[in-house]
Write an enzyme that holds these catalytic residues in place. Sequence first.
Site, PDB file in Angstrom:
ATOM      1  N   LYS A   1       0.820  -1.204   0.000  1.00 23.53           N
ATOM      2  CA  LYS A   1       0.000   0.000   0.000  1.00 23.53           C
ATOM      3  C   LYS A   1       0.867   1.272   0.000  1.00 23.53           C
ATOM      4  O   LYS A   1       2.092   1.199   0.209  1.00 23.53           O
ATOM      5  CB  LYS A   1      -0.929  -0.040   1.223  1.00 23.53           C
ATOM      6  CG  LYS A   1      -1.942  -1.195   1.208  1.00 23.53           C
ATOM      7  CD  LYS A   1      -2.841  -1.128   2.444  1.00 23.53           C
ATOM      8  CE  LYS A   1      -3.755  -2.328   2.560  1.00 23.53           C
ATOM      9  NZ  LYS A   1      -4.632  -2.215   3.769  1.00 23.53           N
TER      10      LYS A   1
ATOM     11  N   TYR B   1     -12.490  -2.607  -2.759  1.00 23.65           N
ATOM     12  CA  TYR B   1     -12.973  -2.704  -1.375  1.00 23.65           C
ATOM     13  C   TYR B   1     -14.502  -2.721  -1.297  1.00 23.65           C
ATOM     14  O   TYR B   1     -15.067  -2.299  -0.285  1.00 23.65           O
ATOM     15  CB  TYR B   1     -12.396  -1.555  -0.548  1.00 23.65           C
ATOM     16  CG  TYR B   1     -10.958  -1.790  -0.098  1.00 23.65           C
ATOM     17  CD1 TYR B   1     -10.598  -2.943   0.618  1.00 23.65           C
ATOM     18  CD2 TYR B   1      -9.964  -0.850  -0.360  1.00 23.65           C
ATOM     19  CE1 TYR B   1      -9.290  -3.147   1.043  1.00 23.65           C
ATOM     20  CE2 TYR B   1      -8.646  -1.051   0.071  1.00 23.65           C
ATOM     21  CZ  TYR B   1      -8.319  -2.208   0.771  1.00 23.65           C
ATOM     22  OH  TYR B   1      -7.030  -2.412   1.211  1.00 23.65           O
TER      23      TYR B   1
ATOM     24  N   ASN C   1      -1.682   0.013   7.231  1.00 29.14           N
ATOM     25  CA  ASN C   1      -1.182  -1.291   7.694  1.00 29.14           C
ATOM     26  C   ASN C   1      -0.406  -2.039   6.612  1.00 29.14           C
ATOM     27  O   ASN C   1      -0.321  -3.261   6.610  1.00 29.14           O
ATOM     28  CB  ASN C   1      -2.317  -2.127   8.297  1.00 29.14           C
ATOM     29  CG  ASN C   1      -3.425  -2.407   7.299  1.00 29.14           C
ATOM     30  OD1 ASN C   1      -3.301  -2.051   6.125  1.00 29.14           O
ATOM     31  ND2 ASN C   1      -4.477  -3.063   7.740  1.00 29.14           N
TER      32      ASN C   1
ATOM     33  N   HIS D   1      -2.030  -5.450   1.544  1.00 32.99           N
ATOM     34  CA  HIS D   1      -3.300  -6.146   1.309  1.00 32.99           C
ATOM     35  C   HIS D   1      -2.992  -7.527   0.762  1.00 32.99           C
ATOM     36  O   HIS D   1      -2.098  -7.680  -0.069  1.00 32.99           O
ATOM     37  CB  HIS D   1      -4.144  -5.391   0.268  1.00 32.99           C
ATOM     38  CG  HIS D   1      -5.305  -6.209  -0.230  1.00 32.99           C
ATOM     39  ND1 HIS D   1      -6.492  -6.276   0.447  1.00 32.99           N
ATOM     40  CD2 HIS D   1      -5.429  -7.045  -1.305  1.00 32.99           C
ATOM     41  CE1 HIS D   1      -7.313  -7.103  -0.197  1.00 32.99           C
ATOM     42  NE2 HIS D   1      -6.684  -7.575  -1.267  1.00 32.99           N
TER      43      HIS D   1
ATOM     44  N   GLU E   1     -10.098 -10.006  -7.457  1.00 31.34           N
ATOM     45  CA  GLU E   1      -9.195  -8.859  -7.273  1.00 31.34           C
ATOM     46  C   GLU E   1      -8.075  -8.839  -8.324  1.00 31.34           C
ATOM     47  O   GLU E   1      -7.706  -7.767  -8.816  1.00 31.34           O
ATOM     48  CB  GLU E   1      -8.597  -8.901  -5.866  1.00 31.34           C
ATOM     49  CG  GLU E   1      -9.655  -8.659  -4.789  1.00 31.34           C
ATOM     50  CD  GLU E   1      -9.144  -8.902  -3.366  1.00 31.34           C
ATOM     51  OE1 GLU E   1      -7.942  -9.242  -3.199  1.00 31.34           O
ATOM     52  OE2 GLU E   1      -9.949  -8.747  -2.433  1.00 31.34           O
TER      53      GLU E   1
END
Length: 150
Positions: free
Chosen positions: A9, A49, A112, A115, A126
């Site tokens: 990310k 998402y 965080n 993914h 995805e």
Amino acid sequence: MQRTLVLLKPDSVQRGLLGELISRIERRGLRLVAMKLIQVNETLARQHYSDHITKPFFPGLVKFITSGPLLAIVTEGENAVKIIRSLMGPTDPKDAPPGTIRGDFATSVGPNLIHGSDSVDSATREISLFFSPDEIISYTRDIEKWIIES
Ligand code: DAT
Ligand code: MG
């Protein structure tokens, strides 16, 4: 054999952790079969998402994931989905044990770092959002002929 989508990310890019995180995936024994640096737009973020669209954190999540470039990766190998999830650690880094990516490098559930698809079906969905079939290059590593199927 499974494939899964990994996103390193925008916080991973900003913090200069791409090499470290790619290295952990490679050393575990998964193959990197597609990879690109992209800036995700709002449309792609919302599709990716879509399961979280009703959650209170959704607007912030979309803002964060579109805030700068990220590295999208398809990785392939035996049990790739579960293996990536275990390398990542739990969603909230304060619950993530040392030795996991989130447990070693993150403190907050927003940024965080990584993914990973949460199931084989999510992975298929995805991967197709981020990559066209001709961008995925499958190959084997010689060592894999010694894998004993259980
Ligand atoms: P994961 O990324 O471990 O698959 P998820 O799919 O439940 O976790 O959520 C997607 C992302 O949304 C997660 O990486 C960070 C953010 N998020 C999840 N739960 C959150 C919460 N309670 N507050 C703020 N952000 C959250
Ligand atoms: Mg998830």
